[in-house]
Design an enzyme around this catalytic site. Structure first.
Site, PDB file in Angstrom:
ATOM      1  N   TYR A  37      26.297  11.709  47.253  1.00  0.00           N
ATOM      2  CA  TYR A  37      24.989  11.303  47.755  1.00  0.00           C
ATOM      3  C   TYR A  37      24.919   9.782  47.879  1.00  0.00           C
ATOM      4  O   TYR A  37      25.472   9.055  47.057  1.00  0.00           O
ATOM      5  CB  TYR A  37      23.876  11.729  46.794  1.00  0.00           C
ATOM      6  CG  TYR A  37      23.642  13.213  46.702  1.00  0.00           C
ATOM      7  CD1 TYR A  37      23.714  14.022  47.823  1.00  0.00           C
ATOM      8  CD2 TYR A  37      23.315  13.801  45.481  1.00  0.00           C
ATOM      9  CE1 TYR A  37      23.466  15.385  47.728  1.00  0.00           C
ATOM     10  CE2 TYR A  37      23.068  15.155  45.374  1.00  0.00           C
ATOM     11  CZ  TYR A  37      23.148  15.953  46.506  1.00  0.00           C
ATOM     12  OH  TYR A  37      22.895  17.295  46.410  1.00  0.00           O
ATOM     13  N   HIS A 193      11.682  16.513  45.582  1.00  0.00           N
ATOM     14  CA  HIS A 193      13.112  16.265  45.407  1.00  0.00           C
ATOM     15  C   HIS A 193      13.601  16.567  43.989  1.00  0.00           C
ATOM     16  O   HIS A 193      14.787  16.386  43.688  1.00  0.00           O
ATOM     17  CB  HIS A 193      13.451  14.807  45.753  1.00  0.00           C
ATOM     18  CG  HIS A 193      13.666  14.585  47.221  1.00  0.00           C
ATOM     19  ND1 HIS A 193      12.920  13.698  47.959  1.00  0.00           N
ATOM     20  CD2 HIS A 193      14.534  15.145  48.091  1.00  0.00           C
ATOM     21  CE1 HIS A 193      13.326  13.720  49.212  1.00  0.00           C
ATOM     22  NE2 HIS A 193      14.300  14.594  49.328  1.00  0.00           N
ATOM     23  N   ARG A 223      19.440  10.509  58.961  1.00  0.00           N
ATOM     24  CA  ARG A 223      20.474  10.698  57.962  1.00  0.00           C
ATOM     25  C   ARG A 223      21.008  12.103  58.135  1.00  0.00           C
ATOM     26  O   ARG A 223      20.400  12.934  58.806  1.00  0.00           O
ATOM     27  CB  ARG A 223      19.958  10.473  56.555  1.00  0.00           C
ATOM     28  CG  ARG A 223      18.870  11.430  56.129  1.00  0.00           C
ATOM     29  CD  ARG A 223      18.364  11.086  54.743  1.00  0.00           C
ATOM     30  NE  ARG A 223      19.421  11.245  53.748  1.00  0.00           N
ATOM     31  CZ  ARG A 223      19.680  12.378  53.099  1.00  0.00           C
ATOM     32  NH1 ARG A 223      18.982  13.477  53.341  1.00  0.00           N
ATOM     33  NH2 ARG A 223      20.647  12.451  52.205  1.00  0.00           N
ATOM     34  N   ASN A 225      22.587  15.582  56.198  1.00  0.00           N
ATOM     35  CA  ASN A 225      22.765  16.305  54.952  1.00  0.00           C
ATOM     36  C   ASN A 225      23.565  17.553  55.328  1.00  0.00           C
ATOM     37  O   ASN A 225      23.611  17.944  56.489  1.00  0.00           O
ATOM     38  CB  ASN A 225      21.405  16.668  54.357  1.00  0.00           C
ATOM     39  CG  ASN A 225      21.560  17.330  53.011  1.00  0.00           C
ATOM     40  OD1 ASN A 225      22.385  16.919  52.212  1.00  0.00           O
ATOM     41  ND2 ASN A 225      20.783  18.385  52.779  1.00  0.00           N
ATOM     42  N   GLU A 265      22.547  19.199  58.636  1.00  0.00           N
ATOM     43  CA  GLU A 265      21.175  18.882  59.037  1.00  0.00           C
ATOM     44  C   GLU A 265      21.130  17.454  59.545  1.00  0.00           C
ATOM     45  O   GLU A 265      21.464  16.525  58.810  1.00  0.00           O
ATOM     46  CB  GLU A 265      20.226  19.007  57.838  1.00  0.00           C
ATOM     47  CG  GLU A 265      20.128  20.423  57.322  1.00  0.00           C
ATOM     48  CD  GLU A 265      19.308  20.526  56.039  1.00  0.00           C
ATOM     49  OE1 GLU A 265      19.054  21.661  55.613  1.00  0.00           O
ATOM     50  OE2 GLU A 265      18.936  19.483  55.471  1.00  0.00           O
ATOM     51  N   TYR A 316      24.619  23.095  43.229  1.00  0.00           N
ATOM     52  CA  TYR A 316      23.304  22.948  43.853  1.00  0.00           C
ATOM     53  C   TYR A 316      23.314  23.524  45.265  1.00  0.00           C
ATOM     54  O   TYR A 316      22.357  24.165  45.708  1.00  0.00           O
ATOM     55  CB  TYR A 316      22.908  21.469  43.872  1.00  0.00           C
ATOM     56  CG  TYR A 316      21.649  21.197  44.655  1.00  0.00           C
ATOM     57  CD1 TYR A 316      20.398  21.578  44.163  1.00  0.00           C
ATOM     58  CD2 TYR A 316      21.709  20.578  45.903  1.00  0.00           C
ATOM     59  CE1 TYR A 316      19.247  21.348  44.882  1.00  0.00           C
ATOM     60  CE2 TYR A 316      20.554  20.335  46.629  1.00  0.00           C
ATOM     61  CZ  TYR A 316      19.326  20.714  46.124  1.00  0.00           C
ATOM     62  OH  TYR A 316      18.193  20.490  46.845  1.00  0.00           O
ATOM     63  N   LYS A 317      24.402  23.297  45.987  1.00  0.00           N
ATOM     64  CA  LYS A 317      24.479  23.782  47.357  1.00  0.00           C
ATOM     65  C   LYS A 317      24.850  25.273  47.418  1.00  0.00           C
ATOM     66  O   LYS A 317      24.896  25.851  48.496  1.00  0.00           O
ATOM     67  CB  LYS A 317      25.509  22.963  48.150  1.00  0.00           C
ATOM     68  CG  LYS A 317      25.057  21.519  48.416  1.00  0.00           C
ATOM     69  CD  LYS A 317      26.183  20.715  49.059  1.00  0.00           C
ATOM     70  CE  LYS A 317      25.864  19.230  49.157  1.00  0.00           C
ATOM     71  NZ  LYS A 317      24.840  18.898  50.152  1.00  0.00           N
TER      72      LYS A 317
HETATM   73  C1  HEM Z   1      10.360  12.119  53.714  1.00  0.00           C
HETATM   74  C2  HEM Z   1      11.232  12.910  54.210  1.00  0.00           C
HETATM   75  C3  HEM Z   1      12.034  13.889  53.402  1.00  0.00           C
HETATM   76  C4  HEM Z   1      11.752  15.196  53.174  1.00  0.00           C
HETATM   77  C5  HEM Z   1      10.543  15.961  53.676  1.00  0.00           C
HETATM   78  C6  HEM Z   1      12.818  15.726  52.346  1.00  0.00           C
HETATM   79  C7  HEM Z   1      12.858  17.027  51.898  1.00  0.00           C
HETATM   80  C8  HEM Z   1      13.860  17.544  51.095  1.00  0.00           C
HETATM   81  C9  HEM Z   1      13.860  18.870  50.546  1.00  0.00           C
HETATM   82  C10 HEM Z   1      12.759  19.897  50.753  1.00  0.00           C
HETATM   83  C11 HEM Z   1      15.004  19.035  49.842  1.00  0.00           C
HETATM   84  C12 HEM Z   1      15.423  20.285  49.086  1.00  0.00           C
HETATM   85  C13 HEM Z   1      15.063  20.144  47.637  1.00  0.00           C
HETATM   86  C14 HEM Z   1      15.183  21.469  46.902  1.00  0.00           C
HETATM   87  O1  HEM Z   1      16.291  21.811  46.474  1.00  0.00           O
HETATM   88  O2  HEM Z   1      14.145  22.150  46.762  1.00  0.00           O
HETATM   89  C15 HEM Z   1      15.730  17.789  49.928  1.00  0.00           C
HETATM   90  C16 HEM Z   1      16.965  17.559  49.375  1.00  0.00           C
HETATM   91  C17 HEM Z   1      17.589  16.327  49.401  1.00  0.00           C
HETATM   92  N1  HEM Z   1      17.092  15.150  49.924  1.00  0.00           N
HETATM   93 FE1  HEM Z   1      15.378  14.939  50.964  1.00  0.00          FE
HETATM   94  N2  HEM Z   1      13.721  14.751  52.109  1.00  0.00           N
HETATM   95  C18 HEM Z   1      13.286  13.604  52.729  1.00  0.00           C
HETATM   96  C19 HEM Z   1      13.909  12.395  52.747  1.00  0.00           C
HETATM   97  C20 HEM Z   1      15.082  12.122  52.102  1.00  0.00           C
HETATM   98  C21 HEM Z   1      15.744  10.851  52.162  1.00  0.00           C
HETATM   99  C22 HEM Z   1      15.273   9.624  52.937  1.00  0.00           C
HETATM  100  C23 HEM Z   1      16.851  10.954  51.416  1.00  0.00           C
HETATM  101  C24 HEM Z   1      17.836   9.830  51.228  1.00  0.00           C
HETATM  102  C25 HEM Z   1      18.527   9.571  50.260  1.00  0.00           C
HETATM  103  C26 HEM Z   1      16.897  12.308  50.887  1.00  0.00           C
HETATM  104  C27 HEM Z   1      17.893  12.836  50.085  1.00  0.00           C
HETATM  105  C28 HEM Z   1      18.016  14.165  49.716  1.00  0.00           C
HETATM  106  C29 HEM Z   1      19.177  14.711  49.053  1.00  0.00           C
HETATM  107  C30 HEM Z   1      20.429  13.948  48.654  1.00  0.00           C
HETATM  108  C31 HEM Z   1      18.918  16.077  48.863  1.00  0.00           C
HETATM  109  C32 HEM Z   1      19.880  17.131  48.290  1.00  0.00           C
HETATM  110  C33 HEM Z   1      20.513  17.782  49.486  1.00  0.00           C
HETATM  111  C34 HEM Z   1      21.698  18.685  49.261  1.00  0.00           C
HETATM  112  O3  HEM Z   1      22.622  18.364  48.502  1.00  0.00           O
HETATM  113  O4  HEM Z   1      21.750  19.737  49.933  1.00  0.00           O
HETATM  114  N3  HEM Z   1      15.803  12.985  51.326  1.00  0.00           N
HETATM  115  N4  HEM Z   1      15.008  16.908  50.700  1.00  0.00           N
END
Ligand code: HEM
Ligand code: FES
Lengths: 346, 320
Positions: A37, A193, A223, A225, A265, A316-317
């Site tokens: 990350y 988050h 970004r 993911n 994504e 987690y994934k």
């Molecule tokens: C404001 C907009 C954003 C929304 C609506 C959003 C939404 C989400 C949601 C719903 C999850 C899943 C969490 C779960 O497991 O329930 C997630 C995961 C995550 N988000 Fe965001 N996010 C946003 C912005 C960001 C940004 C800017 C970052 C930058 C670092 C970020 C980093 C991550 C990471 C690293 C994960 C874990 C993903 C994975 O390993 O699959 N998010 N986010």
């Protein structure tokens, strides 16, 4: 040249696949042979022709099938689309953003004519031709966000900005990787988050939030993911876990190439002008391991990324169960040669 | 993550609204529309005339529904660092200036059932755009606007004409005071309060509201500090390996920009947090003038908002 929209499915017989053009269009996420990350935010600037970054809102050969799948999900579960009442201005901002982007990028498929608040929208692939009054919800057949996101690939969240935080107060989420809008609605940036491992500790979310709060109009960012999905399923929601969770047990060394998909994504964020809200778009792309293997650099790299992935991330994934089988399959497509930097095919 | 996008605009109207307030209408030089914005947004004006130079934030006061032009109001601040005086003296109809794309640090809270806007003097400007937006969206709002006197107060007649009894004016020279305590009393649940004006007024409103039991989330304010003058001091920049001098009438940010480095900023008034800079070493006293860092952060001496804060002492090294 117009796109050819495929007739394909994301459920039942799973006929989804990528054409060679769609494979080259795929936003491969790994710029090096390992993954962790990071605050990987960059300007959402136009990318190479034919790539997923060419236009601000990407429409591809899966458009019609994606929209059909969304309609099925919504018919079964209307709570995948929710919006708190104070988000109505943001909903209209989104209508404007999506209609202008889509019609400018793909004039052969979408046409928007504006005459003050009298708008005329034509969506040829879906056979829609509607006149409505911008700002007047009663002139559309659905509320504004639902109306336009039933016509645009990818999930969408509208974030209200208040008190130095972002709040998930609105969204259309039908193709998510195991999280729930119904659960997250009304939550703040760090609350939704909370389940993410490792990233909080190293301050990733503090820095990301600070950056997002200062986002400016006309300066979108993006970004990437990623995760993996068994079978080409768009709807891998907690609500339907009983339908897809067991898919993970069906992977065998023989079927990895067709069953295991890399799911990327492309997340883009825009500041919305009149509501001061932020829209977060989550456009998912699926690619089969067999399709990844047609680009030698990608299969070499994915093999190495999966081999060295921190176990917390794999857990987690949800990859743990079929990770080794996938690594073994990809090993046959990794001759050990060095890979060039960056994501583009060699 | 960089400095905000800049837009070249031409002044098409320059009107002395009062002896000390100049209203500018700005249209884009190359396109025919400016970015849309929301009520409460500001832009940073950038203008150079020979050795004189200004880079100040101003609220957008036109209607958010008109993207053909922006409007700002510049108050001539006596004893200022010369920025507002420069605009008054040399920015006229036809002058071209640079502005940043709008950013909103003072947004409307859309959950509110009722909006009470409290303005003092030039603090009226963000409310000009906010009232236009609230009115168009059919929201319940009232504006309470305090001024010294009828002649030096700006726009109050226009606002009365537009919004009638929703606009309440208070003139110091007629001994009219804003009935704050009464105003805060008995408002329906879900009422939000917004204040913009002189520092003393903001403090008074925030204190009175807190005292009356208003939750912080329901009270909004915009407070841009002007970078205060002070003594000359030197700053060592650790990353770019340079030492620059900050003059008595410039900010650290301005001195660094003059040296050709472009740090991040949005408000240039100590409010947004964008210019936060790590202090590598400070042998002396950091003079924190911002409204962003917490008291603990200020006391720690590890961070500094370079748009408004200064230093006095032997040696200051910043992580820039
Ligand atoms: C404001 C907009 C954003 C929304 C609506 C959003 C939404 C989400 C949601 C719903 C999850 C899943 C969490 C779960 O497991 O329930 C997630 C995961 C995550 N988000 Fe965001 N996010 C946003 C912005 C960001 C940004 C800017 C970052 C930058 C670092 C970020 C980093 C991550 C990471 C690293 C994960 C874990 C993903 C994975 O390993 O699959 N998010 N986010
Ligand atoms: S630029 Fe906003 S706090 Fe310094």
């Amino acid at each position: 040249m117009g796109l050819m929209f495929k007739d394909e499915t994301y459920r039942g017989d799973f006929t989804f696949y990528n054409s060679p053009e769609a494979i080259r269009h795929f936003p491969f996420p790994f710029h090096e042979d390992k993954y962790m990350y990071a605050v990987n935010i960059e300007p959402h600037a136009p990318g190479p022709k034919g790539s997923a970054y060419e236009f601000p809102i990407d429409v591809d050969e899966h458009y019609v099938a994606d929209m059909k799948d969304r309609a099925i999900v919504l018919a079964e579960d209307p709570l995948r689309c929710q919006s708190l009442p104070h988000m109505i201005t943001a909903e209209w901002d989104l209508v404007e953003l999506l209609m202008t982007s889509m019609s400018e990028a793909y004039p052969e498929h979408f046409t928007l004519t504006r005459n003050g608040d009298a708008w005329h929208w034509i969506n040829r692939p879906l056979g829609i031709d509607d006149e409505f009054t911008f700002g007047d919800t009663s002139t559309l057949r659905y509320p504004p966000m639902e109306y336009i996101t039933r016509q645009c690939q990818g999930d969408f969240c509208l974030l209200d900005q208040r008190d130095g935080d972002l709040w998930m107060d609105s969204g259309m989420v039908t193709s998510q990787a195991d999280w729930s809008l119904d659960f997250d609605i009304g939550m703040s940036f760090k609350e939704w988050h909370a389940p993410v491992p490792l990233a909080h500790e190293v301050g990733i979310f503090d820095r990301a939030l600070k950056f997002l709060l200062a986002m400016q109009i006309g300066r979108p960012v993006r970004r990437l993911n990623w995760t993996m999905t068994i079978n080409p399923r768009l709807d891998t929601s907690p609500e339907n876990y009983h339908k897809w969770g067991t898919d993970r047990t069906t992977v065998t060394p023989e079927n990895v190439g067709d069953k295991v998909h890399l799911r990327v994504e492309l997340q883009a964020l825009w500041r919305l002008p009149r509501s001061n809200a932020i829209v977060f778009s989550i456009r998912g792309y699926l690619i089969k391991m067999r399709e990844v293997a047609t680009i030698p650099k990608w299969s070499r790299r994915l093999h190495r990324v999966l081999k060295t992935l921190p176990p917390e991330l794999a857990a987690y994934k949800g990859l743990t169960r079929y990770q080794q089988m996938t690594i073994d399959w990809l090993a046959k497509h990794d001759d050990g040669a060095p890979t060039t930097p960056g994501v583009w095919p060699e | 993550m960089s400095a905000p996008a800049e837009i070249r605009v031409r002044v098409t109207e320059a009107e002395a609204v009062t002896p000390a307030i100049k209203r500018l209408k700005l249209v884009p030089v190359t396109s025919n529309a400016l970015p849309d914005f929301s009520g409460g947004a500001h832009t940073v004006v950038h203008y150079t005339d020979g050795p004189r130079h200004v880079r100040n934030p101003y609220s957008l006061m036109g209607s958010p529904f008109d993207s053909s032009a922006y409007q700002i109001s510049v108050l001539r601040v006596p004893d200022s660092r010369g920025g507002s005086a420069l605009i008054h003296d040399s920015v006229n109809e036809g002058t071209e200036i640079t502005i940043t794309s709008p950013i909103n640090l003072f947004p409307i809270d859309r959950r509110a059932r009722r909006h009470i806007l409290i303005a003092g003097g030039i603090g009226i400007t963000p409310f000009m755009a906010m009232t236009a937006q609230l009115d168009r969206e059919g929201a319940d709002f009232q504006l309470h606007y305090a001024m010294r006197c009828r002649d030096t107060g700006a726009y109050w007649k226009v606002l009365q004409g537009l919004y009638g009894h929703r606009v309440h004016t208070y003139f110091d020279d007629s001994n009219q005071t804003l009935p704050l305590t009464r105003l805060l009393d008995g408002q329906p649940l879900g009422t939000h309060l917004y204040v913009c004006g002189p520092a003393g007024m903001i403090d008074w409103v925030l204190k009175t509201a807190r005292h009356a039991g208003w939750p912080d989330e329901n009270v909004h304010y915009e407070r841009f500090a002007a970078p205060p003058p002070g003594n000359t001091f030197a700053v060592e920049l650790a990353k770019s390996k340079r030492t620059i001098e900050v003059g008595p009438r410039e900010s650290v940010l301005e001195a660094i920009e003059a040296a050709g480095i472009e740090p991040q900023f949005l408000c240039r008034g100590g409010a947004c947090g964008q210019c936060e800079t790590a202090v590598v070493c400070a042998d002396g006293t950091l003079q924190h003038n911002d409204h962003y860092l917490s008291d603990d952060e200020k006391a720690s001496g590890k961070k500094m908002m370079i748009c408004v804060s200064r230093f006095e002492g032997a040696r200051l090294v910043l992580d820039l």
